[in-house]
Design an enzyme around this catalytic site. Structure first.
Site, short mmCIF file in Angstrom:
data_model
loop_
_atom_site.label_atom_id
_atom_site.label_comp_id
_atom_site.label_asym_id
_atom_site.label_seq_id
_atom_site.Cartn_x
_atom_site.Cartn_y
_atom_site.Cartn_z
N GLY A 34 -0.21 25.07 57.71
CA GLY A 34 1.33 25.13 57.44
C GLY A 34 1.68 23.96 56.80
O GLY A 34 1.09 22.79 56.61
N CYS A 35 3.02 24.11 56.33
CA CYS A 35 3.53 23.01 55.32
C CYS A 35 3.87 21.91 55.99
O CYS A 35 3.59 20.59 55.38
CB CYS A 35 4.66 23.61 54.63
SG CYS A 35 6.04 24.40 55.66
#
Length: 347
Positions: free
Chosen positions: A149-150
Site C-alpha cells: 500500500g502507499c
C-alpha cells in the site's frame, strides 16, 4: 519483448502503470481491461496516455490475458484473488490491491469484508529485515507478488532501519501522514469533490481504523524481529497525489543518538530509489512527483527522547505502479530500475 497486460486500466493505479510501461524498453503493452468501462476507449478515461488513447478496454476475464508473460492487477480489494487463480502459474502476476499483502488471516478479517486469499511475496525491495537482509531477495524469480500500500511504503521505509538496528522501542510508535486525493481511487465520492478538498485538510480512519494499519505493523515487525504497535492517523491533503509521512518512535534505552543517522546511511546508501537527504533538508512531496523515489530525513528529538523520520513519496508511482514495475523487473531478472524515473516533475 515482454507482453504485459493491465487489469483495471481505466483507474488511477492502472493508468500510472501504463504510463511507466510506455517508457519500459523491454515491454509490449498487451490487453487492457476494465469492469464498468469495458467497451470504451482508454482515451476517454486517461487522456494523458496519448499513445494508448485508441485502445479499447475489454472485460476483465482471464482469457483476455492469454499469451501474456506478465499481468498487473489494478483492481479494488477483494477482486484480485479470483482473477489471479484463473491465470496460468507461469504468468507473473503482480497485484496492486490489498488481497495478498497480509500474512495474518485474522488481521484481514478485521479490516476487509471478503474472504482471506493468502499472502504473496511482498513487493518492497528496499525493506530491511531484522537479520539485515532486504525484501528484494524474495522477489527475484517470483511468479506472484503483492504490491505494498502507499502509506505502508512511506512509513515502512521511514522506520524500518531504526527497528532493524534496535534503536527504538516497539510499543510507542506514532505516525501522522497526509495523502493526496488520488489515494482514494477514481470513484466519485462527495468528500473528494473539489469544493470539499480545496483549501482544507481532514483526518480519516482515526483510532486505528485505516486498513493500512495492520500492513504497517506487519512490515515493522519484520524489521524489528518482534511485534510492533503503531498509532496511525491518515489525513487528506488538498493535492492530487503524494504522501508526506511524519513518523516518531521512542528512542530505546541506552542508545546513543549518533547511531541513528548511521543506521539510515547503512540501509539506504546504495539504494537507487530511496534518498536519505542531507542533514537539515526535509522531504517535499513536489520533489518526488511522478518519480519512483522516496525522500527520507531522520533526526533525534533529544528533548522528547524520540526518533523523528519524515518520508515523501508519490502514492501512485513508488507507492503503487512504480513498485509493481520494480517488482516485475526483479521477477523477470531485468535490471531493477528499468523503465523507472528517478527525476520528479517540478513545479
Amino acid at each position: 519483448m515482454i507482453t504485459v497486460g493491465v487489469a483495471g486500466a481505466s483507474g488511477y493505479a492502472g493508468g500510472e502503470a501504463l504510463r511507466l510501461l510506455l517508457g519500459h524498453p523491454d515491454v509490449e503493452i498487451g490487453s487492457l481491461t476494465a469492469s464498468s468501462n469495458a467497451g470504451t476507449l482508454l482515451g476517454a478515461h486517461a487522456p494523458a496516455l496519448a499513445p494508448l488513447a485508441d485502445r479499447e478496454l475489454v472485460a476483465t476475464r482471464a482469457e483476455a490475458f492469454e499469451g501474456h508473460q506478465v499481468v498487473i492487477l489494478a483492481l479494488p480489494h477483494g477482486a484480485s484473488a479470483a482473477l489471479a487463480s484463473a491465470l496460468p502459474t507461469d504468468t507473473v502476476v503482480i497485484d496492486c490491491g490489498a488481497d495478498f499483502r497480509l500474512r495474518d488471516a485474522d488481521a484481514w478479517a478485521a479490516f476487509y469484508d471478503t474472504e482471506y486469499a493468502g499472502s504473496w511475496p511482498y513487493g518492497l525491495p528496499e525493506l530491511v529485515r531484522a537479520d539485515g537482509t532486504k525484501q528484494r531477495s524474495e522477489l527475484v524469480g517470483s511468479q506472484r507478488i503483492a504490491v505494498p500500500g502507499c502509506y505502508p511504503t512511506a512509513v515502512s521505509l521511514a522506520l524500518a532501519p531504526a527497528f532493524e538496528g534496535g534503536l527504538v522501542q516497539t510499543d510507542d510508535v506514532v505516525v501522522v501522514a497526509a495523502s493526496g486525493t488520488s489515494g482514494a481511487g477514481k470513484a466519485l465520492k462527495p468528500h473528494l469533490l473539489g469544493s470539499q478538498v480545496m483549501g482544507a485538510m481532514s483526518p480519516y480512519g482515526v483510532g486505528g481504523g485505516h486498513r493500512h494499519s495492520p500492513e504497517i505493523e506487519q512490515n515493522l515487525t519484520v524489521a524489528a524481529g518482534s511485534p510492533v504497535t503503531v498509532s496511525f492517523t491518515p489525513t487528506l491533503a488538498p493535492m492530487p497525489r503524494g504522501i508526506l509521512a511524519t513518523c516518531t518512535a521512542k528512542l530505546a534505552n541506552g542508545v546513543d543518538p549518533q547511531r541513528v543517522r548511521a543506521a539510515y546511511e547503512k540501509a539506504y546508501g546504495t539504494e537507487a530509489f530511496v534518498t536519505l537527504l542531507p542533514e537539515g533538508v526535509w522531504p517535499h512531496t513536489g520533489a518526488v512527483l511522478g518519480s519512483n523515489m522516496v525522500q527520507v530525513q531522520v533526526i533525534v528529538d533529544e528533548h522528547a527522547g524520540r526518533v523523528v523520520v519524515v518520508a515523501a513519496v508519490d502514492n501512485l508511482t513508488k507507492g503503487t505502479a512504480g513498485a509493481a514495475v520494480q517488482s516485475m523487473n526483479l521477477a523477470l531478472g531485468l535490471p531493477e530500475g528499468r523503465g523507472l524515473p528517478q527525476a520528479g516533475i517540478a513545479p
